[in-house]
Scaffold this motif. Structure first.
Motif, PDB file in Angstrom:
ATOM      1  N   GLN A  37     145.249  13.703  75.665  1.00 34.99           N
ATOM      2  CA  GLN A  37     144.395  14.851  75.383  1.00 34.99           C
ATOM      3  C   GLN A  37     142.899  14.579  75.478  1.00 34.99           C
ATOM      4  O   GLN A  37     142.105  15.056  74.685  1.00 34.99           O
ATOM      5  N   LYS A  84     151.621  28.902  79.140  1.00 31.94           N
ATOM      6  CA  LYS A  84     150.783  27.950  78.402  1.00 31.94           C
ATOM      7  C   LYS A  84     150.970  28.102  76.896  1.00 31.94           C
ATOM      8  O   LYS A  84     150.987  27.108  76.165  1.00 31.94           O
ATOM      9  N   GLN A  85     151.116  29.327  76.420  1.00 32.04           N
ATOM     10  CA  GLN A  85     151.341  29.543  74.987  1.00 32.04           C
ATOM     11  C   GLN A  85     152.695  28.993  74.561  1.00 32.04           C
ATOM     12  O   GLN A  85     152.830  28.405  73.473  1.00 32.04           O
ATOM     13  N   TYR A 105     152.452  25.203  74.310  1.00 32.56           N
ATOM     14  CA  TYR A 105     151.714  24.805  73.100  1.00 32.56           C
ATOM     15  C   TYR A 105     152.598  24.946  71.867  1.00 32.56           C
ATOM     16  O   TYR A 105     152.578  24.096  70.968  1.00 32.56           O
ATOM     17  N   TYR A 117     150.297  20.866  71.561  1.00 30.86           N
ATOM     18  CA  TYR A 117     149.048  20.626  72.280  1.00 30.86           C
ATOM     19  C   TYR A 117     149.102  21.387  73.600  1.00 30.86           C
ATOM     20  O   TYR A 117     150.170  21.775  74.081  1.00 30.86           O
ATOM     21  N   SER A 118     147.931  21.637  74.192  1.00 29.61           N
ATOM     22  CA  SER A 118     147.852  22.390  75.439  1.00 29.61           C
ATOM     23  C   SER A 118     148.288  21.516  76.609  1.00 29.61           C
ATOM     24  O   SER A 118     148.073  20.291  76.617  1.00 29.61           O
ATOM     25  N   TYR A 119     148.882  22.136  77.605  1.00 26.77           N
ATOM     26  CA  TYR A 119     149.324  21.388  78.771  1.00 26.77           C
ATOM     27  C   TYR A 119     148.108  20.852  79.536  1.00 26.77           C
ATOM     28  O   TYR A 119     147.186  21.610  79.860  1.00 26.77           O
TER      29      TYR A 119
END
Length: 762
Positions: A390, A738-739, A742, A747-749
């Motif tokens: 990240q 994406k949501q 997460y 965590y975000s891609y």
């Protein structure tokens, strides 16, 4: 901040700057029409003037910098304009006319004896500015062909010409050019020097041509001028070695020391008779009395033999005629300082490092035992920055102490070598390193042989072949501390836990390097093969001699790595290259070992490998993202098999700024299935579906002493995702996907990875 400035300039430069005003047209483009692609590159280089350089071939970035900041006051703006700016290039019709004439002359020298070049200028208005396009229309006509080649008829010399006639460049049926004749003249000069005509020079050769315009052919008649000194073979009489001065000046009071092998007639003239063991120096001279002189041996003597002695840094060879066919040879050497102390500050990058800073202290003695043996004692402290998971940046500290001792000969019983660059090395290192996830110490020692096969003789262009063989090496690893967060990963991964145990590696290695690079070549190969093996000797001693090594496990493995690269240079735009790399390897533990040692395992991602991923975050295989309880924070994905391919188009501008377009494809795998890494093992039925793919663009800034590299990479195909979701590029704008990612992972891609590094990736 610097990246934002570059982006702003790129946006501003998308077109011709509005603020340029002049009565003359701005030279916007130069075209070459009617010529083949091979000729077009050479003809373009003859065109004067050339338009302003364009970043990525379309954006006049340097012209924009000059336009925006040229009239501003201040040292920063002056520096910016001088280093990154470029004045506008206006149309000059007189230079265009001269360029047309130069192109026609060039075509004539290349064998296009009926060629013609005409120019055409067109002017367009854009944004209130006149833009000129110059077009050179080329009618090259046929290239003449060599119909016959007649060597000079001169007794013994004629027989030599006939002996080598098949190898010279200007062969019958080859396309004719004046450059080919010059190459032929140089080739014959080198060939004759290798046959003992050491005073022969290319100016003695001249050619007579007979053309046939109907058949477009040329008959070449070779001639040699009379010269009583140059047209004679010479043999060696005496050899004088002067180790005190490269200009062959003999100091007053110097002694003449005859070498014990009087049959070779070698003498050393020096004011320091006890400087070194002269046998070491004599062994580097491949000559003896009565030997016919040749150019190749002289080049080998100067470039490979004598300069492999650490005590000397420059060699100069002079020949003196003593009668009609004998010469004395003077070998004059310039000495390096015997002792030196160097303090170094450096910046670097590596596979895992985005930036590194180090300070080192090195003591060197180039004549330890009076035989030109080189000893280096080194201490180094460094701090590196790494991106782990990240885009979090961590600091790494390390302290290293090391020693090297190099002997300028191959110290092996019953083995003799003709390689003048052979060396024997003893080396040892002790280091302590602190990472965010663990702290460990290393100790290693090795006995090493190195030798080269390259013969850098004119026009032979043989590749560099370098061998490095270590029949005996020892390596010890001790982990002192593991962070709490990383400890959770280790405890849940038996394979990783076993690889981090204290290790004793006792084995050897072999490395082969092939480098085809030769000055002036546009295409060449680079190849390295590494073989690493360990454990057999300790295993046998433990089994049959009942020797105990305490709690230290003995590592047994074989590891092979292959790295092959192809470099293709384009003449336009300048400094533009295409680089293709394929790299792979396999490590096989056996015997007492079930896994490779931690520092011997393969991993992917980072500054020079799979740039769409952070270091150690890719693979193995199609292992999902959620196998680690800490997500991507401490990704430590390693494997036993590694495959990767890269392609990078490096776009030159002829100045300090370069661009790049690149793509990476590859992954790592385990040899055997592992419950903690599902789908991480190599399987022929699915491995091709697990090849990760990333691409990106890069900016390289040449700051004289180093190259600053800024790469922006994005994932295209991610094997860690479910099979129907692995193509991820189009999901950049898929908010729902994406949501969901997460929500499942916390965590975000990571679509993108930003790399700030020093130097080229490969």
């Amino acid at each position: 901040m610097f990246a934002l400035l570059i982006m702003a300039l790129l946006i501003q430069a998308c077109g011709v700057p509005k603020s340029l005003r002049s009565d003359k047209p701005l030279l916007y483009e130069v075209k070459i029409e009617g010529a083949s692609s091979a000729l077009k590159q050479d003809l373009y280089s003859l065109a004067k003037p050339l338009p302003n350089t364009k970043f990525l071939g379309i954006i006049p970035l340097r012209l924009t910098v000059w336009t925006l900041f040229n009239e501003k006051e201040g040292k920063f703006y002056k520096w910016l304009v001088n280093r990154m700016g470029e004045e506008p290039v206006w149309l000059d019709t007189s230079l265009v006319s001269r360029s047309s004439w130069r192109m026609q002359r060039y075509l004539f020298t290349q064998g296009y004896l009926l060629a013609s070049v005409t120019k055409k200028i067109s002017i367009k208005e854009r944004r209130g500015l006149s833009l000129a396009t110059v077009t050179y229309e080329v009618n090259s006509g046929p290239q003449f062909i060599i119909s016959k080649f007649i060597p000079p008829r001169r007794g013994k010399l004629f027989r030599l010409f006939l002996k080598h006639l098949m190898g010279h460049p200007a062969k019958v049926r080859r396309p004719f050019s004046y450059a080919l004749l010059e190459q032929d003249r140089q080739w014959w000069t080198t060939t004759l020097r290798n046959e003992g005509y050491v005073f022969f020079n290319p100016s003695l050769i001249y050619y007579e041509l007979d053309t046939n315009n109907t058949e477009h052919t040329v008959a070449v008649y070779m001639n040699v001028k009379e010269d009583s000194i140059a047209l004679r073979q010479y043999y060696l009489q005496d050899i004088y070695v002067i180790p005190d001065n490269s200009s062959c000046f003999v100091r007053q009071g110097a002694d003449t020391i005859p070498f014990v092998d009087t049959s070779r007639s070698i003498y050393v003239i020096t004011v320091q008779p006890d400087l070194m063991k002269w046998q070491r120096l004599i062994d580097k001279i491949p000559y003896r009395k009565g030997l016919m002189l040749d150019y190749e041996r002289l080049e080998k003597l100067m470039n490979n033999g004598l300069l492999s002695l650490a005590l000397f840094r420059y060699a100069n060879i002079n020949l003196k005629r003593i009668d009609s066919n004998r010469v004395d040879m003077y070998v004059c050497l310039d000495r390096s300082p015997q002792r030196s102390l160097i303090v170094d500050l450096e910046a670097n990058t590596g596979t895992a490092t985005i930036a590194g800073f180090a300070s080192s202290l090195t003591y060197t003695n180039r004549n330890v035992f009076n035989g030109s043996e080189e000893m280096n004692l080194m201490g180094r402290a460094s701090m590196e920055l790494q991106v782990l998971g990240q885009n979090k940046i961590f600091r790494l500290w390390s302290v290293t102490a090391g020693a090297r001792l190099s002997f300028p000969t191959l110290m092996a019983p019953l083995i003799k070598t003709s390689f003048l660059t052979a060396t024997t090395q003893l080396q040892g290192d002790l280091s302590y390193e602190q990472r965010p996830e663990l702290t460990f110490g290393q100790a290693q020692a090795a006995f090493l042989y190195r030798w080269r096969e390259r013969e850098d003789f004119v026009y032979k262009k043989l590749p560099l072949k370098e061998h490095s063989f270590s029949p005996l090496s020892a390596y010890w690893l001790r982990v002192f501390a593991i962070s709490d967060l990383y400890y959770e990963i280790v405890e849940n991964n038996p394979r990783l836990r076993k690889s981090l145990q204290d290790q004793l590696i006792f084995g050897g290695s072999y490395r082969f390097l092939l480098d085809q690079f030769y000055k002036g070549w546009s295409r060449y190969w680079f190849l390295t093969i590494d073989l690493d093996f360990a454990g057999n000797s300790l295993y046998l001693l433990n089994k049959y001699a009942n020797l105990s090594y305490g709690e230290l496990p003995i590592s047994q493995y074989v590891k092979v790595t292959l790295d092959i690269r192809r470099y293709i240079r384009f003449f336009w735009p300048p400094k533009t290259n295409l680089v293709i790399r394929a790299i792979g390897g396999i490590g096989i533990p056996y015997g007492l070992s079930t896994v490779l040692p931690y520092l011997k395992q393969f991993y992917a991602g980072g500054a020079v490998s799979m740039r769409g991923w952070t270091v150690r975050s890719l693979g193995p295989g199609s292992t999902p993202y959620d196998v680690s309880p800490t997500g991507l924070l401490f990704s430590d994905r390693t494997g036993d098999i590694y495959m990767e391919g890269n392609i990078e188009y490096r776009i030159g501008t002829g100045n300090m700024i370069e661009g790049a377009l690149f793509a990476d494809a590859g992954n790592i795998w385990l040899l055997k299935p592992d419950s903690t890494m599902p789908f991480g093992n190599f399987d022929l039925t699915r491995f091709w579906k697990e090849i990760a793919i990333s691409g990106g663009v890069g900016l390289r800034i040449n700051l004289v002493y180093f190259i600053l590299r800024i790469d922006g990479a994005f994932k295209i195909y991610d094997p860690a995702l479910p099979e129907d979701e692995r193509v991820v590029l189009h999901r950049l704008f898929d908010t729902a996907w994406k949501q969901q990612f997460y929500a499942e992972h916390g965590y975000s891609y990571p679509f993108f990875n930003f790399v700030l590094a020093l130097g080229y990736p490969f």
